[in-house]
Scaffold this motif. Sequence first.
Motif, PDB file in Angstrom:
ATOM      1  N   ARG A  34     -21.843   2.017 106.425  1.00 27.27           N
ATOM      2  CA  ARG A  34     -21.584   2.340 107.737  1.00 27.27           C
ATOM      3  C   ARG A  34     -22.045   1.862 108.578  1.00 27.27           C
ATOM      4  NH1 ARG A  34     -15.848   4.231 108.984  1.00 27.27           N
ATOM      5  NH2 ARG A  34     -15.638   3.660 111.243  1.00 27.27           N
ATOM      6  N   VAL A  35     -21.306   0.813 109.432  1.00 27.19           N
ATOM      7  CA  VAL A  35     -22.445   0.382 110.810  1.00 27.19           C
ATOM      8  C   VAL A  35     -21.778   0.629 112.317  1.00 27.19           C
ATOM      9  CG1 VAL A  35     -23.124  -1.960 112.085  1.00 27.19           C
ATOM     10  CG2 VAL A  35     -23.308  -2.503 109.223  1.00 27.19           C
ATOM     11  N   ALA A  91     -19.434  -7.859 116.862  1.00 31.90           N
ATOM     12  CA  ALA A  91     -18.556  -6.301 115.519  1.00 31.90           C
ATOM     13  C   ALA A  91     -18.003  -7.279 114.368  1.00 31.90           C
ATOM     14  CB  ALA A  91     -17.458  -5.330 116.659  1.00 31.90           C
ATOM     15  N   TRP A 102     -21.349  -7.758 111.678  1.00 33.98           N
ATOM     16  CA  TRP A 102     -21.721  -5.697 110.796  1.00 33.98           C
ATOM     17  C   TRP A 102     -20.315  -5.643 110.380  1.00 33.98           C
ATOM     18  CZ3 TRP A 102     -25.892  -5.063 112.213  1.00 33.98           C
ATOM     19  CH2 TRP A 102     -26.362  -5.600 113.501  1.00 33.98           C
ATOM     20  N   ALA A 103     -18.496  -5.841 110.642  1.00 34.33           N
ATOM     21  CA  ALA A 103     -17.930  -5.194 109.863  1.00 34.33           C
ATOM     22  C   ALA A 103     -17.761  -6.791 109.035  1.00 34.33           C
ATOM     23  CB  ALA A 103     -16.491  -6.064 110.355  1.00 34.33           C
ATOM     24  N   SER A 146     -21.173  -5.108 106.147  1.00 27.75           N
ATOM     25  CA  SER A 146     -20.481  -4.088 106.102  1.00 27.75           C
ATOM     26  C   SER A 146     -19.057  -3.591 104.877  1.00 27.75           C
ATOM     27  CB  SER A 146     -20.945  -3.261 107.010  1.00 27.75           C
ATOM     28  OG  SER A 146     -19.494  -2.581 107.650  1.00 27.75           O
ATOM     29  N   VAL A 160     -15.411  -1.297 112.252  1.00 34.20           N
ATOM     30  CA  VAL A 160     -16.979  -1.258 113.549  1.00 34.20           C
ATOM     31  C   VAL A 160     -16.183  -1.048 114.624  1.00 34.20           C
ATOM     32  CG1 VAL A 160     -18.644  -2.225 114.473  1.00 34.20           C
ATOM     33  CG2 VAL A 160     -18.483  -3.037 112.531  1.00 34.20           C
TER      34      VAL A 160
END
Length: 422
Positions: free
Chosen positions: A31-32, A44, A47-48, A51, A55
């Motif tokens: 989870r970032v 974001a 990262w989403a 991961s 985010v």
Amino acid sequence: MKIVLGVGGGIAAYKACLLLRLFKEAGHDVRVVPTQAALTFVGAPTWAALSGHPVSASVWDDVHEVPHVRIGQQADLVVVAPTTADLLAKAAHGLADDLLTNVLLTARCPVLLAPAMHTEMWTHPATVANVATLRERGVTVVEPASGRLTGADTGPGRLPEPEDLFAAALALLESGESGQRSREGARPAEERTRGRRSDHALAGRHVVVSAGGTREPLDPVRFLGNRSSGRQGVALAKAALERGARVTLVAGPIEVPAPDGADVVRVESALQMREAMTVAAQDADVVVMAAAVADFRPSEVAEHKIKKSADADDAPVVTLVRNPDILAGLVASRRAGQVVVGFAAETGDETGSALDHATAKLAKKGCDLLVLNDVAAGKVFGKDDTEVTLLSADGTVTSVPAGTKETVAGAIWEAVVPLLAP
Ligand code: CTP
């Protein structure tokens, strides 16, 4: 494993994408949690997508899931890369003004911070003090790499390479798992390791301590017991944890809480204590019999509650039998190099002083160290302070000045450590 990858607002945020990939490829659930500034460097959606989780930098998104508490609580590991000087300061002072700093306050798992900043910021006394505070609490703060920084300048402050951070994180995860020994409630990794850093004298050692009295059953509701509070044994267990040991506490009834971080085995009778001590001692480096073991137990335990008869003069006669001497048994079966410590509660009498009796007991029991409590006039039981004399098998006699049971516990470990095999 559930890993939280915190990302601070530094240009090295792009390296965290690679670290995230390494965690994901190794099968971890990541989870970032970026800071708002980190999202200026890497957005974001990146990262989403990498991961597979939503985010946010804010505590105000998905509030129904209480993310500011839940994410930290559920994590097995928190890694923050890069950690800015600002994040170090916030973490050191317990600030919680965004999602990542809330996660750092609620995490109950190992925490690894990977700082990245300009050399001037890294070497500033404020940052140096913040890093020292965090390390003192048990947070792992990795050293930044040296090399080219954002501009033309070079020096310490670079974020280490993702592969190196990945290896450091996995090593911490493994050591965090082996450090998570408490059966009586987890506590932050910071607390678990507090104190171990200042004194590693028992690091890598398994210490087994018995504490409290025993209860020898008469019937389902009655027992013969004694006044031991367990304070000295618990203080010894705590002091051993602080010196880096793995600790098993075999506890009869005790009036104080068992220390977090110890494996606690609850027992009642002397026979149960002997069983638990024998099992725990098998791989122990040090065994301490601080418990006040009943020397006798009722020869029979009534299956049902013993009732009064109509005859007012009638009273049952309780026959006692000897309990085994647990300490002597542990000495007889000890493995090579194991140090065995006994306690002796003595009073002087016409046949000799308390020290005379203790010297005889040391020889009789065959332990390596005997802790003598002079119990004349109720000086010990249930009290916070105590005064002991340490008798070693080599004839050394050391008086420990009066102090709390914690202070005395420290003095006992100081006497034990030189007896341990290298
Ligand atoms: N001990 C033990 N098993 C017992 C009695 C005592 O392991 N059945 C241990 C205690 O935990 C302590 C040491 O032996 O470490 C000495 O305890 P103490 O009661 O002073 O000695 P005893 O052997 O019971 O001798 P006595 O009461 O006859 O002085």
